[in-house]
Design a protein around this motif. Sequence first.
Motif, PDB file in Angstrom:
ATOM      1  N   GLY A 170      45.131  32.081  35.263  1.00 11.17           N
ATOM      2  CA  GLY A 170      44.721  31.473  36.525  1.00 11.17           C
ATOM      3  C   GLY A 170      44.781  29.958  36.465  1.00 11.17           C
ATOM      4  N   ARG A 177      48.125  35.672  41.715  1.00 14.45           N
ATOM      5  CA  ARG A 177      47.908  37.063  42.153  1.00 14.45           C
ATOM      6  C   ARG A 177      47.831  37.987  40.939  1.00 14.45           C
ATOM      7  N   TRP A 193      44.469  37.457  39.198  1.00 13.13           N
ATOM      8  CA  TRP A 193      43.357  38.082  39.903  1.00 13.13           C
ATOM      9  C   TRP A 193      43.320  39.593  39.645  1.00 13.13           C
ATOM     10  N   THR A 216      40.114  41.450  37.806  1.00 13.09           N
ATOM     11  CA  THR A 216      39.319  42.517  38.422  1.00 13.09           C
ATOM     12  C   THR A 216      39.354  43.799  37.595  1.00 13.09           C
TER      13      THR A 216
END
Length: 316
Positions: A117, A228, A231, A235
Amino acid sequence: MHDHDHHTHGTSAIDANENATHDHVFLGAQHDRNARRTWAVIAITATMMVVEIAAGTFYGSMALLADGWHMSTHAAALLITALSYRYAKRHARNSRFTFGTGKLGDLAGFGSAVVLGVVALLIGWESLVRLANPVGIDFGQATVVAVIGLVVNLGCAALLSEGHGHHHGHAHDHHHGTDNNLRAAYLHVLADALTSVLAIAALLAGRAYGWLWLDPLIGIVGALVIARWSWGLLTDAGAVLVDYLPEDEDLPAQIREAIEGEGERVTDLHVWQLGPGHHGAIIAVRAKAPRQLSEYRERLAHLGELSHVTIEIEPV
């Protein structure tokens, strides 16, 4: 009445009386192979890094130097993956880890996702700066570096892709067998390959039409794609760390179906992931006529991903 047992893939549940002590090794089936491949990728990346920095210094090439130092951050991120494999294996039988070290890969994957990230943010920021203040580009030299980077990263991705739980596969397989640690290394390599592909496209168009703005614009697109991926990994790995089961996880339903019968009901059920391909379960059963514990264990024997089970029976 309580029962506690542990069984591995492909074997029936072990009777607790016959095996009073057992280990809690919940590492992925491909743990050792994945670790070896990660070290191989680190070796390739480190070699490329040294060659690019040396060549960049010798030839006064900023493009080579920049890519070389970028490779160093890439190698450092891959070290997170490799060292966590080593630590998890070394402490797999350490009783201080109550449920083994299977989740260490998810912890490392989460950390790598944060790094990924940050990389996306840095690429995005640098691209915005260059969009506002265009920088002269040596198209020929930069294209050669991008092509070399792409070839190396595609080779590394091929090493890491086999056995890497593909994100778009069947949900059941994905959640049960995914090694988030290997997936993190794979995504780092893939992110590098993506930036190389986008850079080549931008450099060729820039060289042909003199579009200096295209390079930073494509850089922003690349940053968004990498963000993307980051992420998604955050998660998925985070869910394992906090014992969250995805909504499409059908193991709890399978356990209820296997245990519940005439006069028997599962009154409390906890299922969580112990490591890639391994789950634990605590099952409370209320029964009018309680059966032998071995019979309940036998009902669960076909669920290969159930590696650690505790059963509590409450007579009505």
